[in-house]
Scaffold this motif. Sequence first.
Motif, PDB file in Angstrom:
ATOM      1  N   ASP A   1       0.838  -1.193   0.000  1.00 23.22           N
ATOM      2  CA  ASP A   1       0.000   0.000   0.000  1.00 23.22           C
ATOM      3  C   ASP A   1       0.878   1.250   0.000  1.00 23.22           C
ATOM      4  O   ASP A   1       0.606   2.219  -0.711  1.00 23.22           O
ATOM      5  N   PHE A   2       1.950   1.223   0.786  1.00 24.62           N
ATOM      6  CA  PHE A   2       2.876   2.358   0.886  1.00 24.62           C
ATOM      7  C   PHE A   2       3.583   2.625  -0.443  1.00 24.62           C
ATOM      8  O   PHE A   2       3.613   3.761  -0.922  1.00 24.62           O
ATOM      9  N   VAL A   3       4.130   1.594  -1.058  1.00 21.41           N
ATOM     10  CA  VAL A   3       4.829   1.758  -2.336  1.00 21.41           C
ATOM     11  C   VAL A   3       3.869   2.291  -3.403  1.00 21.41           C
ATOM     12  O   VAL A   3       4.255   3.082  -4.259  1.00 21.41           O
ATOM     13  N   ASN A   4       2.613   1.885  -3.317  1.00 26.70           N
ATOM     14  CA  ASN A   4       1.610   2.319  -4.291  1.00 26.70           C
ATOM     15  C   ASN A   4       0.979   3.663  -3.945  1.00 26.70           C
ATOM     16  O   ASN A   4      -0.007   4.056  -4.562  1.00 26.70           O
ATOM     17  N   SER A   5       1.530   4.400  -2.987  1.00 23.67           N
ATOM     18  CA  SER A   5       0.949   5.681  -2.602  1.00 23.67           C
ATOM     19  C   SER A   5       1.291   6.811  -3.569  1.00 23.67           C
ATOM     20  O   SER A   5       0.824   7.931  -3.403  1.00 23.67           O
TER      21      SER A   5
ATOM     22  N   LEU B   1      11.974   6.653   1.599  1.00 28.48           N
ATOM     23  CA  LEU B   1      11.864   5.223   1.879  1.00 28.48           C
ATOM     24  C   LEU B   1      10.974   4.548   0.844  1.00 28.48           C
ATOM     25  O   LEU B   1      11.283   3.449   0.381  1.00 28.48           O
ATOM     26  N   ARG B   2       9.901   5.225   0.444  1.00 34.32           N
ATOM     27  CA  ARG B   2       9.006   4.661  -0.573  1.00 34.32           C
ATOM     28  C   ARG B   2       9.765   4.386  -1.867  1.00 34.32           C
ATOM     29  O   ARG B   2       9.605   3.324  -2.470  1.00 34.32           O
ATOM     30  N   GLU B   3      10.617   5.312  -2.297  1.00 33.35           N
ATOM     31  CA  GLU B   3      11.380   5.113  -3.534  1.00 33.35           C
ATOM     32  C   GLU B   3      12.382   3.961  -3.396  1.00 33.35           C
ATOM     33  O   GLU B   3      12.585   3.195  -4.333  1.00 33.35           O
ATOM     34  N   HIS B   4      12.993   3.841  -2.221  1.00 35.97           N
ATOM     35  CA  HIS B   4      13.921   2.727  -1.993  1.00 35.97           C
ATOM     36  C   HIS B   4      13.176   1.386  -2.004  1.00 35.97           C
ATOM     37  O   HIS B   4      13.669   0.413  -2.585  1.00 35.97           O
ATOM     38  N   LEU B   5      12.002   1.351  -1.379  1.00 37.19           N
ATOM     39  CA  LEU B   5      11.214   0.116  -1.396  1.00 37.19           C
ATOM     40  C   LEU B   5      10.758  -0.214  -2.810  1.00 37.19           C
ATOM     41  O   LEU B   5      10.767  -1.378  -3.226  1.00 37.19           O
ATOM     42  N   LYS B   6      10.385   0.808  -3.556  1.00 34.01           N
ATOM     43  CA  LYS B   6       9.969   0.591  -4.946  1.00 34.01           C
ATOM     44  C   LYS B   6      11.125  -0.004  -5.751  1.00 34.01           C
ATOM     45  O   LYS B   6      10.936  -0.900  -6.565  1.00 34.01           O
ATOM     46  N   ALA B   7      12.344   0.479  -5.493  1.00 36.21           N
ATOM     47  CA  ALA B   7      13.523  -0.058  -6.183  1.00 36.21           C
ATOM     48  C   ALA B   7      13.747  -1.520  -5.800  1.00 36.21           C
ATOM     49  O   ALA B   7      14.099  -2.350  -6.655  1.00 36.21           O
ATOM     50  N   LEU B   8      13.536  -1.862  -4.531  1.00 35.17           N
ATOM     51  CA  LEU B   8      13.687  -3.257  -4.103  1.00 35.17           C
ATOM     52  C   LEU B   8      12.611  -4.139  -4.723  1.00 35.17           C
ATOM     53  O   LEU B   8      12.888  -5.257  -5.160  1.00 35.17           O
ATOM     54  N   PHE B   9      11.380  -3.644  -4.784  1.00 34.28           N
ATOM     55  CA  PHE B   9      10.297  -4.414  -5.413  1.00 34.28           C
ATOM     56  C   PHE B   9      10.615  -4.634  -6.892  1.00 34.28           C
ATOM     57  O   PHE B   9      10.451  -5.736  -7.414  1.00 34.28           O
TER      58      PHE B   9
ATOM     59  N   PRO C   1      22.450  -1.497  -3.403  1.00 37.66           N
ATOM     60  CA  PRO C   1      22.957  -1.371  -2.028  1.00 37.66           C
ATOM     61  C   PRO C   1      22.346  -0.190  -1.274  1.00 37.66           C
ATOM     62  O   PRO C   1      22.063  -0.297  -0.083  1.00 37.66           O
ATOM     63  N   ALA C   2      22.121   0.929  -1.943  1.00 34.47           N
ATOM     64  CA  ALA C   2      21.544   2.100  -1.270  1.00 34.47           C
ATOM     65  C   ALA C   2      20.131   1.814  -0.788  1.00 34.47           C
ATOM     66  O   ALA C   2      19.736   2.270   0.294  1.00 34.47           O
ATOM     67  N   ALA C   3      19.372   1.069  -1.566  1.00 34.19           N
ATOM     68  CA  ALA C   3      18.003   0.726  -1.164  1.00 34.19           C
ATOM     69  C   ALA C   3      18.030  -0.195   0.054  1.00 34.19           C
ATOM     70  O   ALA C   3      17.258  -0.017   0.996  1.00 34.19           O
ATOM     71  N   LEU C   4      18.912  -1.191   0.035  1.00 30.54           N
ATOM     72  CA  LEU C   4      19.033  -2.087   1.191  1.00 30.54           C
ATOM     73  C   LEU C   4      19.457  -1.319   2.438  1.00 30.54           C
ATOM     74  O   LEU C   4      18.915  -1.536   3.527  1.00 30.54           O
ATOM     75  N   SER C   5      20.405  -0.417   2.290  1.00 24.54           N
ATOM     76  CA  SER C   5      20.870   0.382   3.421  1.00 24.54           C
ATOM     77  C   SER C   5      19.740   1.241   3.988  1.00 24.54           C
ATOM     78  O   SER C   5      19.597   1.355   5.212  1.00 24.54           O
ATOM     79  N   ALA C   6      18.949   1.831   3.108  1.00 20.11           N
ATOM     80  CA  ALA C   6      17.841   2.683   3.561  1.00 20.11           C
ATOM     81  C   ALA C   6      16.821   1.875   4.345  1.00 20.11           C
ATOM     82  O   ALA C   6      16.315   2.323   5.384  1.00 20.11           O
ATOM     83  N   VAL C   7      16.507   0.672   3.877  1.00 20.67           N
ATOM     84  CA  VAL C   7      15.537  -0.170   4.575  1.00 20.67           C
ATOM     85  C   VAL C   7      16.110  -0.621   5.918  1.00 20.67           C
ATOM     86  O   VAL C   7      15.427  -0.572   6.949  1.00 20.67           O
ATOM     87  N   ASN C   8      17.364  -1.050   5.931  1.00 21.58           N
ATOM     88  CA  ASN C   8      17.969  -1.485   7.188  1.00 21.58           C
ATOM     89  C   ASN C   8      18.093  -0.333   8.181  1.00 21.58           C
ATOM     90  O   ASN C   8      17.919  -0.521   9.384  1.00 21.58           O
ATOM     91  N   ASP C   9      18.362   0.864   7.689  1.00 20.36           N
ATOM     92  CA  ASP C   9      18.401   2.035   8.558  1.00 20.36           C
ATOM     93  C   ASP C   9      17.026   2.279   9.177  1.00 20.36           C
ATOM     94  O   ASP C   9      16.905   2.530  10.376  1.00 20.36           O
TER      95      ASP C   9
ATOM     96  N   THR D   1       8.116   0.382  10.902  1.00 20.49           N
ATOM     97  CA  THR D   1       6.976  -0.501  10.625  1.00 20.49           C
ATOM     98  C   THR D   1       6.857  -0.782   9.137  1.00 20.49           C
ATOM     99  O   THR D   1       6.671  -1.936   8.719  1.00 20.49           O
ATOM    100  N   LEU D   2       6.967   0.257   8.321  1.00 20.04           N
ATOM    101  CA  LEU D   2       6.852   0.088   6.867  1.00 20.04           C
ATOM    102  C   LEU D   2       8.014  -0.743   6.320  1.00 20.04           C
ATOM    103  O   LEU D   2       7.818  -1.624   5.475  1.00 20.04           O
ATOM    104  N   ALA D   3       9.223  -0.477   6.811  1.00 20.86           N
ATOM    105  CA  ALA D   3      10.386  -1.237   6.343  1.00 20.86           C
ATOM    106  C   ALA D   3      10.281  -2.699   6.761  1.00 20.86           C
ATOM    107  O   ALA D   3      10.588  -3.603   5.969  1.00 20.86           O
ATOM    108  N   ALA D   4       9.830  -2.955   7.986  1.00 20.78           N
ATOM    109  CA  ALA D   4       9.677  -4.344   8.453  1.00 20.78           C
ATOM    110  C   ALA D   4       8.631  -5.079   7.634  1.00 20.78           C
ATOM    111  O   ALA D   4       8.813  -6.246   7.262  1.00 20.78           O
ATOM    112  N   ASN D   5       7.537  -4.391   7.309  1.00 22.89           N
ATOM    113  CA  ASN D   5       6.506  -5.029   6.505  1.00 22.89           C
ATOM    114  C   ASN D   5       7.019  -5.350   5.113  1.00 22.89           C
ATOM    115  O   ASN D   5       6.729  -6.410   4.559  1.00 22.89           O
ATOM    116  N   ALA D   6       7.813  -4.444   4.539  1.00 23.36           N
ATOM    117  CA  ALA D   6       8.397  -4.702   3.218  1.00 23.36           C
ATOM    118  C   ALA D   6       9.370  -5.875   3.280  1.00 23.36           C
ATOM    119  O   ALA D   6       9.373  -6.744   2.395  1.00 23.36           O
ATOM    120  N   ALA D   7      10.193  -5.921   4.330  1.00 23.02           N
ATOM    121  CA  ALA D   7      11.141  -7.026   4.476  1.00 23.02           C
ATOM    122  C   ALA D   7      10.391  -8.349   4.625  1.00 23.02           C
ATOM    123  O   ALA D   7      10.791  -9.365   4.035  1.00 23.02           O
TER     124      ALA D   7
END
Length: 199
Positions: free
Chosen positions: A24-28, A74-82, A93-101, A138-144
């Motif tokens: 839902d977040f990535v699709n916002s 964070l949304r753009e990083h998650l979109k890149a991971l998806f 790597p930047a997307a992974l780092s952003a999510v882990n952060d 919460t959003l990063a954990a849900n994406a992971a």
Amino acid sequence: MSETLTAESALPPAPGAGDHLALDFVNSAITLPGGQLIDLLGTPAATNQWLTERGLAPADAGVQEMCATQLRSLREHLKALFAAHVAGLPALPAALSAVNDALSRAPTAALLHWDEKNGPYRAAPCPTNEILDRALATLAANAADLLTGPDAERLTACGSTPCNRYLLRHGRRQWCSTRCGDRARAARAYARRTRPNAD
């Protein structure tokens, strides 16, 4: 961009968005035909509303532009991971780092509290200045969880141009909405009608 048009009036939630907050977040941020963009996190007030509707912030959180910018990042990083997952490519790597952060921002242990009437209870601390950190975590954990869980193999991008949303594929469905499916079928039919005969 039309201020009166909302994502809800443009398209229903994508399949799987009700089960996975990260989807839902990535699709916002939605791209509609004609290049129109609807961004549900486009302003601090809109971001506060989006977070409140999903139980991630109180209505009076007072989200500022800096917070909205962090969420959009964070949304753009998650979109890149998806996108990497769907394409079968390595993650940036930047997307992974952003999510882990983001994952490391919120405390995970619920602290012990004591209410004079009801006695002891546990609750995670969430002072007002930590609302953003908790939402990001919460959003990063849900994406992971989505990317590493059983639904990961069903994650796909909408097959209708210019739509930029993601969904969980169910059967052969490859569109996020009936509207996108109709648009894709109409484009294919038009292409067949205008294709020169190969006799």
